[in-house]
Design a protein around this motif. Structure first.
Motif, PDB file in Angstrom:
ATOM      1  N   TYR A   1       0.839  -1.207   0.000  1.00 58.11           N
ATOM      2  CA  TYR A   1       0.000   0.000   0.000  1.00 58.11           C
ATOM      3  C   TYR A   1       0.872   1.255   0.000  1.00 58.11           C
ATOM      4  CZ  TYR A   1      -3.156   3.620   1.771  1.00 58.11           C
ATOM      5  OH  TYR A   1      -3.864   4.772   1.938  1.00 58.11           O
ATOM      6  N   SER A   2       2.018   1.184   0.707  1.00 55.89           N
ATOM      7  CA  SER A   2       2.890   2.363   0.809  1.00 55.89           C
ATOM      8  C   SER A   2       3.656   2.643  -0.480  1.00 55.89           C
ATOM      9  CB  SER A   2       3.900   2.174   1.955  1.00 55.89           C
ATOM     10  OG  SER A   2       4.925   1.254   1.602  1.00 55.89           O
ATOM     11  N   ILE A   3       3.661   1.694  -1.407  1.00 54.49           N
ATOM     12  CA  ILE A   3       4.409   1.863  -2.655  1.00 54.49           C
ATOM     13  C   ILE A   3       3.611   2.638  -3.702  1.00 54.49           C
ATOM     14  CG2 ILE A   3       5.287   0.590  -4.663  1.00 54.49           C
ATOM     15  CD1 ILE A   3       6.302  -1.548  -2.743  1.00 54.49           C
ATOM     16  N   VAL A   4       2.303   2.362  -3.792  1.00 56.49           N
ATOM     17  CA  VAL A   4       1.497   2.888  -4.901  1.00 56.49           C
ATOM     18  C   VAL A   4       1.405   4.416  -4.934  1.00 56.49           C
ATOM     19  CG1 VAL A   4      -0.750   2.843  -6.022  1.00 56.49           C
ATOM     20  CG2 VAL A   4       0.202   0.740  -5.062  1.00 56.49           C
ATOM     21  N   PRO A   5       0.979   5.091  -3.844  1.00 55.98           N
ATOM     22  CA  PRO A   5       0.871   6.566  -3.915  1.00 55.98           C
ATOM     23  C   PRO A   5       2.186   7.271  -4.254  1.00 55.98           C
ATOM     24  CG  PRO A   5      -0.344   5.731  -2.025  1.00 55.98           C
ATOM     25  CD  PRO A   5       0.458   4.583  -2.560  1.00 55.98           C
ATOM     26  N   PRO A   6       3.338   6.885  -3.646  1.00 55.58           N
ATOM     27  CA  PRO A   6       4.587   7.564  -4.002  1.00 55.58           C
ATOM     28  C   PRO A   6       4.963   7.426  -5.474  1.00 55.58           C
ATOM     29  CG  PRO A   6       4.868   6.413  -1.932  1.00 55.58           C
ATOM     30  CD  PRO A   6       3.549   5.978  -2.489  1.00 55.58           C
ATOM     31  N   VAL A   7       4.693   6.274  -6.078  1.00 63.00           N
ATOM     32  CA  VAL A   7       5.005   6.084  -7.498  1.00 63.00           C
ATOM     33  C   VAL A   7       4.215   7.086  -8.340  1.00 63.00           C
ATOM     34  CG1 VAL A   7       4.782   4.522  -9.454  1.00 63.00           C
ATOM     35  CG2 VAL A   7       5.673   3.667  -7.300  1.00 63.00           C
ATOM     36  N   ILE A   8       2.918   7.216  -8.048  1.00 63.04           N
ATOM     37  CA  ILE A   8       2.058   8.112  -8.828  1.00 63.04           C
ATOM     38  C   ILE A   8       2.403   9.572  -8.567  1.00 63.04           C
ATOM     39  CG2 ILE A   8      -0.330   8.851  -9.198  1.00 63.04           C
ATOM     40  CD1 ILE A   8      -1.183   5.988  -8.419  1.00 63.04           C
ATOM     41  N   LEU A   9       2.509   9.944  -7.289  1.00 65.45           N
ATOM     42  CA  LEU A   9       2.754  11.343  -6.934  1.00 65.45           C
ATOM     43  C   LEU A   9       4.149  11.801  -7.362  1.00 65.45           C
ATOM     44  CD1 LEU A   9       1.120  11.340  -3.388  1.00 65.45           C
ATOM     45  CD2 LEU A   9       0.274  12.532  -5.407  1.00 65.45           C
ATOM     46  N   GLY A  10       5.131  10.920  -7.210  1.00 64.12           N
ATOM     47  CA  GLY A  10       6.493  11.283  -7.597  1.00 64.12           C
ATOM     48  C   GLY A  10       6.607  11.593  -9.080  1.00 64.12           C
ATOM     49  N   ARG A  11       5.951  10.778  -9.906  1.00 63.46           N
ATOM     50  CA  ARG A  11       5.985  11.005 -11.359  1.00 63.46           C
ATOM     51  C   ARG A  11       5.261  12.301 -11.733  1.00 63.46           C
ATOM     52  NH1 ARG A  11       7.428   6.846 -14.718  1.00 63.46           N
ATOM     53  NH2 ARG A  11       6.062   7.635 -16.347  1.00 63.46           N
ATOM     54  N   LYS A  12       4.198  12.627 -11.012  1.00 66.61           N
ATOM     55  CA  LYS A  12       3.454  13.854 -11.308  1.00 66.61           C
ATOM     56  C   LYS A  12       4.217  15.105 -10.878  1.00 66.61           C
ATOM     57  CE  LYS A  12      -1.287  12.059 -11.302  1.00 66.61           C
ATOM     58  NZ  LYS A  12      -1.608  12.575 -12.655  1.00 66.61           N
ATOM     59  N   LYS A  13       5.018  15.001  -9.845  1.00 67.78           N
ATOM     60  CA  LYS A  13       5.716  16.179  -9.319  1.00 67.78           C
ATOM     61  C   LYS A  13       6.923  16.580 -10.163  1.00 67.78           C
ATOM     62  CE  LYS A  13       4.420  15.344  -4.518  1.00 67.78           C
ATOM     63  NZ  LYS A  13       4.890  14.928  -3.183  1.00 67.78           N
ATOM     64  N   GLN A  14       7.586  15.630 -10.800  1.00 66.62           N
ATOM     65  CA  GLN A  14       8.827  15.938 -11.508  1.00 66.62           C
ATOM     66  C   GLN A  14       8.664  16.983 -12.608  1.00 66.62           C
ATOM     67  OE1 GLN A  14      10.737  12.291 -12.710  1.00 66.62           O
ATOM     68  NE2 GLN A  14      10.939  11.552 -10.608  1.00 66.62           N
ATOM     69  N   PRO A  15       7.694  16.832 -13.535  1.00 65.78           N
ATOM     70  CA  PRO A  15       7.567  17.874 -14.576  1.00 65.78           C
ATOM     71  C   PRO A  15       7.151  19.228 -14.012  1.00 65.78           C
ATOM     72  CG  PRO A  15       5.752  16.305 -14.708  1.00 65.78           C
ATOM     73  CD  PRO A  15       6.738  15.722 -13.755  1.00 65.78           C
ATOM     74  N   VAL A  16       6.358  19.243 -12.942  1.00 67.34           N
ATOM     75  CA  VAL A  16       5.946  20.513 -12.340  1.00 67.34           C
ATOM     76  C   VAL A  16       7.150  21.184 -11.680  1.00 67.34           C
ATOM     77  CG1 VAL A  16       4.338  21.618 -10.750  1.00 67.34           C
ATOM     78  CG2 VAL A  16       3.656  19.542 -11.938  1.00 67.34           C
ATOM     79  N   ALA A  17       7.996  20.389 -11.019  1.00 68.06           N
ATOM     80  CA  ALA A  17       9.199  20.940 -10.386  1.00 68.06           C
ATOM     81  C   ALA A  17      10.124  21.557 -11.420  1.00 68.06           C
ATOM     82  CB  ALA A  17       9.929  19.838  -9.612  1.00 68.06           C
ATOM     83  N   ARG A  18      10.238  20.917 -12.594  1.00 71.41           N
ATOM     84  CA  ARG A  18      11.086  21.482 -13.657  1.00 71.41           C
ATOM     85  C   ARG A  18      10.487  22.774 -14.193  1.00 71.41           C
ATOM     86  NH1 ARG A  18      11.698  15.886 -14.985  1.00 71.41           N
ATOM     87  NH2 ARG A  18       9.959  16.005 -16.468  1.00 71.41           N
ATOM     88  N   ALA A  19       9.179  22.818 -14.372  1.00 67.35           N
ATOM     89  CA  ALA A  19       8.537  24.024 -14.899  1.00 67.35           C
ATOM     90  C   ALA A  19       8.689  25.201 -13.948  1.00 67.35           C
ATOM     91  CB  ALA A  19       7.057  23.753 -15.163  1.00 67.35           C
ATOM     92  N   LEU A  20       8.617  24.929 -12.636  1.00 66.01           N
ATOM     93  CA  LEU A  20       8.712  25.988 -11.629  1.00 66.01           C
ATOM     94  C   LEU A  20      10.136  26.221 -11.145  1.00 66.01           C
ATOM     95  CD1 LEU A  20       5.608  25.006  -9.428  1.00 66.01           C
ATOM     96  CD2 LEU A  20       5.769  26.939 -11.010  1.00 66.01           C
ATOM     97  N   ALA A  21      11.081  25.397 -11.608  1.00 64.91           N
ATOM     98  CA  ALA A  21      12.466  25.474 -11.118  1.00 64.91           C
ATOM     99  C   ALA A  21      12.481  25.432  -9.593  1.00 64.91           C
ATOM    100  CB  ALA A  21      13.159  26.738 -11.633  1.00 64.91           C
ATOM    101  N   ASP A  22      11.720  24.511  -9.021  1.00 64.72           N
ATOM    102  CA  ASP A  22      11.543  24.441  -7.572  1.00 64.72           C
ATOM    103  C   ASP A  22      12.288  23.234  -7.000  1.00 64.72           C
ATOM    104  OD1 ASP A  22      10.257  23.893  -4.918  1.00 64.72           O
ATOM    105  OD2 ASP A  22       9.098  25.652  -5.491  1.00 64.72           O
TER     106      ASP A  22
END
Length: 300
Positions: free
Chosen positions: A139-160
């Motif tokens: 159960y602890s594996i699934v949310p981090p896989v999804i959320l981590g992939r979603k955060k990477q492009p946003v972090a690059r766009a915001l240079a955060d």
């Protein structure tokens, strides 16, 4: 006051939503794993890392809250550097916790402590607690896989860097869960050392991420040249800007520093030109990221 440009506000709002989702999922994961910790060192280490996974999300939300506050008499330059401070806080927590977990897991491995994973009575049946641990880890594996992939492009766009560090933390979380499952299965097959060995492997991964992030955060706070997301090397945007300014103002000493997601440029050795163009025109990298150049000053 430097604010994220209008076209990036949807990305920032998306990042905020992702972090609130992260807090919700991480709290549910931490609560579930606390119910089945048992005496497994790998399980304990995974639980602590999931608990730590709350830190980057919290400091990101705090940084966003303060970043856009208007300058005041006590803070005349505004609060853009709060992002850098938040980044250092998240990185330091990762580093120190990695050191602690290496000590804790390593000492138990050297002492040859055998974890006891016995049965529990559930729904009228005796069930090996290892199966419950594995279910919680899955159960602890699934949310981090999804959320981590979603955060990477946003972090690059915001240079955060805080958001990028959080995405890396999400990756470490699911890797921790996978390593924990291997450790518990190893104990089930009679390899007592598999539990502490898996925990030690997880701890080294945490320490590595914390050390790398701390180096970048400290460089940023002492006005070092802007660094890449996720590494200590100077960013490509900074290199292009420095080379462009050096070519445009021959003989000048060009200095760049970073505050949060913004870059400040100083040209030393020449006076300010009378026909100074808007600062965005001096940006030499991706035009979509020209907003990162927060200020350009000259010093004769």
């Amino acid at each position: 006051m430097n604010v994220v440009p209008e076209k990036l506000k949807p990305d920032l709002a998306h990042a905020v939503r992702l972090e609130w989702w992260t807090l919700g999922w991480q709290i549910s994961i931490v609560a579930l794993m606390a119910l089945v910790l048992g005496s497994s060192q790998a399980m304990k280490t995974a639980w602590i890392e999931d608990l730590l996974g709350l830190v980057p999300a919290i400091v990101f939300l705090l940084a966003v809250h303060f970043e856009h506050k208007a300058p005041s008499q006590k803070f005349p330059f505004g609060y853009t550097r709060v992002n850098s401070l938040a980044f250092l806080g998240a990185a330091t927590v990762l580093g120190f916790m990695g050191l602690y977990l290496i000590y804790d897991s390593g000492s138990k491995l050297l002492a040859a402590e055998h974890p006891t994973l016995g049965p529990v009575h559930l729904f009228g049946q005796n069930i090996w607690i290892g199966w419950l641990m594995i279910a919680a880890l899955l159960y602890s594996i699934v949310p981090p896989v999804i959320l981590g992939r979603k955060k990477q492009p946003v972090a690059r766009a915001l240079a955060d860097k805080v958001l990028h560090t959080d995405a890396l933390m999400q990756k470490a979380d699911w890797m921790t869960g996978a390593a924990g499952i291997v450790g518990i299965l190893g104990v089930g097959f009679g390899f007592w050392w598999a539990d502490s060995a898996a925990a030690l492997l997880i701890a080294f991964d945490i320490l590595h991420d914390g050390y790398r992030a701390t180096r970048v955060a400290m460089a940023e706070l002492i006005d070092g040249a802007p660094r890449k997301l996720g590494g200590p090397a100077i960013s490509d945007d900074a290199k292009a800007l420095r080379d462009h300014l050096a070519e445009r103002f021959p003989g000048a000493d060009v200095r760049l520093r970073e505050t949060g997601r913004y870059i400040w440029a100083e040209v030393h050795g020449i006076p300010s030109p009378p026909d100074l163009a808007p600062k965005e025109s001096y940006w030499a990298g991706d035009p979509e990221k020209s907003w990162r150049l927060a200020g350009l000053s000259f010093s004769p």
